[in-house]
Design an enzyme around this catalytic site. Structure first.
Site, PDB file in Angstrom:
ATOM      1  N   LEU A 215       0.847  -1.198   0.000  1.00  0.00           N
ATOM      2  CA  LEU A 215       0.000   0.000   0.000  1.00  0.00           C
ATOM      3  C   LEU A 215       0.877   1.239   0.000  1.00  0.00           C
ATOM      4  O   LEU A 215       1.795   1.327   0.810  1.00  0.00           O
ATOM      5  CB  LEU A 215      -0.812   0.065   1.300  1.00  0.00           C
ATOM      6  N   HIS A 216       0.608   2.154  -0.901  1.00  0.00           N
ATOM      7  CA  HIS A 216       1.321   3.437  -0.797  1.00  0.00           C
ATOM      8  C   HIS A 216       0.556   4.614  -1.382  1.00  0.00           C
ATOM      9  O   HIS A 216       0.991   5.752  -1.270  1.00  0.00           O
ATOM     10  CB  HIS A 216       2.710   3.342  -1.449  1.00  0.00           C
ATOM     11  N   ARG A 217      -0.584   4.360  -2.037  1.00  0.00           N
ATOM     12  CA  ARG A 217      -1.339   5.472  -2.650  1.00  0.00           C
ATOM     13  C   ARG A 217      -1.870   6.404  -1.565  1.00  0.00           C
ATOM     14  O   ARG A 217      -2.438   5.926  -0.558  1.00  0.00           O
ATOM     15  CB  ARG A 217      -2.542   4.957  -3.431  1.00  0.00           C
ATOM     16  N   ARG A 250       6.588   6.060   2.788  1.00  0.00           N
ATOM     17  CA  ARG A 250       5.516   7.050   3.007  1.00  0.00           C
ATOM     18  C   ARG A 250       4.385   6.417   3.819  1.00  0.00           C
ATOM     19  O   ARG A 250       3.730   7.080   4.623  1.00  0.00           O
ATOM     20  CB  ARG A 250       4.988   7.630   1.698  1.00  0.00           C
ATOM     21  N   ASP A 294      -2.223  -1.650  -3.974  1.00  0.00           N
ATOM     22  CA  ASP A 294      -2.682  -0.494  -4.741  1.00  0.00           C
ATOM     23  C   ASP A 294      -1.627  -0.068  -5.762  1.00  0.00           C
ATOM     24  O   ASP A 294      -1.707   1.004  -6.341  1.00  0.00           O
ATOM     25  CB  ASP A 294      -3.089   0.667  -3.814  1.00  0.00           C
TER      26      ASP A 294
END
Ligand code: UD1
Length: 381
Positions: A215-217, A250, A294
């Site tokens: 996940l990073h969006r 992030r 994602d």
């Protein structure tokens, strides 16, 4: 590696990498160019958009990439500041080196920044992975794709749906070439080597069913509600399979800032780990039972590997992975994720047989090189 090493190169090509998903797209191009020293003199420019050891150096090493000839070291910043910094630092490089081609890949800020520098200077630019569209303009990547494709000279697409998107935007046929999926060149080349990775046994899942999550969006990781909905789904899914979660920097920062670290740590069966290098990650992916993500590239890799993929977004710019592959777009609704995961886990392993889309065959780099030569000398067409 410098151009001074090469006697009278036919085409001088600057290859740009910036962020993690760029390395596996540029590596096959550099290798193919090095195999043809009479035709190509490649140069590798790293903008430094990603700079952590685990997001950059590990990929150079795993993919046998040379150290970059030029590093722009822009680092992280706001979108405007980062894009502007790449432009300011890339322009003098292009001015000095006067390449015949600049190749940009994917959809990150470095892609657009370098393309924009080139077009203003009259330097030819080729965009690899052109034509993908999510039709979601809140995604920074969608803006980068739209603008890069408007200005690049040669649009090298992975699939026919991408060609159709470009035509619908009024881009002339002469600039569009379907060459296949460059990421799959790397996947085929390194799949065997990745099988030697010991990461699955280190994580205690070797030989058993497990899922991989990335996940990073911003839409998923910058909002407490979305991340909480995903955590609720993981609570349920981990009752059936352990879930391994290599955490993007992030995402790590966001989990801490949103106060969700304890919530995630409390999910038995969910392992948060450091980001993995290319070979370890591919090794882990290859024997996974299920992927939740994602990311864009993972939708493509799971399609070729025949592993069910749940895309935790409302849309995809890679619809061919749904039509011909193993991908299901499920968003971030807890119920939908659990239902889709349950369906995928009930399916017997291997029943979704991999049938890679046309030209996802490991030879995209060679086709790209031919297109560069032809476009530079149309009489060869
Ligand atoms: C970028 C790309 C995205 C791609 C993703 C893959 C854009 C607009 N986004 O998103 O398309 O899917 O890379 O990873 O280009 N950070 C570090 N170390 C690093 C890199 C980033 O700590 O090496 C942290 C910083 O806090 C930074 C944040 O991650 O502010 C976001 O990095 P950034 O490059 O802006 O975007 P990504 O989310 O990585």
């Amino acid at each position: 590696m410098t151009w001074r090493d090469v006697a009278d190169p036919m085409l001088k090509v600057i290859n740009v990498v910036g962020a993690r998903p760029n390395f596996m797209k540029v590596a096959p191009l550099i290798e193919a160019m090095r195999d043809r020293p009479a035709d190509f003199a490649p140069l590798l420019v790293h903008t430094g958009q990603h700079y952590d050891q685990s997001m950059s150096d590990a990929f150079l090493r795993d993919l046998d990439l040379p150290q970059p000839d030029i590093s722009l070291a822009v680092g992280s910043d706001s979108h405007a500041a980062q894009t502007a910094a790449v432009m300011l630092r890339f322009e003098p490089v292009v001015l000095r080196e006067q390449p015949d081609w600049v190749i940009v890949v994917g959809d990150v800020n470095s892609t657009l920044a370098c393309a924009l520098v080139c077009v203003k200077m009259g330097i030819k630019v080729a965009h690899v992975e052109a034509g993908l569209r999510s039709r979601d303009r809140t995604m920074p990547e969608e803006i980068n794709r739209l603008l890069t494709d408007q200005i690049a000279d040669l649009l090298l697409t992975p699939s026919h749906d991408a060609d159709a998107n470009l035509r619908a935007e009024g881009i002339p046929e002469t600039r569009i070439r379907m060459v296949g999926n460059i990421m799959i060149d790397s996947l085929f080349k390194y799949r065997e080597r990745a099988r030697a990775s010991t990461v699955a046994s280190l994580l205690g899942v070797a030989g058993q069913d497990y899922a991989v999550l990335t996940l990073h969006r911003p839409a998923n990781v910058d909002q407490r509600e979305a991340l909480s909905r995903i955590a609720d789904a993981l609570e349920e899914i981990t009752r059936r399979v352990p879930v391994l979660f290599p955490v993007h920097p992030r995402t790590r920062k966001s989990i801490d800032a949103l106060g969700l670290a304890d919530r995630l740590a409390g999910i038995k069966g969910l392992q948060l780990i450091e980001p993995l290098g290319y070979l370890d990650f591919l090794g882990l992916l290859d024997t996974a039972r299920l992927v939740l993500t994602d990311s864009g590239g993972l939708q493509e890799e799971t399609t070729v590997l025949g592993i069910p993929c749940l895309t935790l977004r409302e849309n995809t710019e890679r619809p061919i992975t749904v039509a011909m592959g193993t991908n299901t777009v499920v968003g971030s609704d807890t119920r939908r994720i659990i239902e889709a995961a349950t369906r995928a886990l009930e399916h017997e392993r291997g029943t979704s047989a991999p049938s890679p889309p046309p030209l996802w065959d490991g030879h995209t780099a060679d086709r790209i090189l031919e297109e560069l030569i032809t476009a530079a000398d149309p009489s060869r067409d």
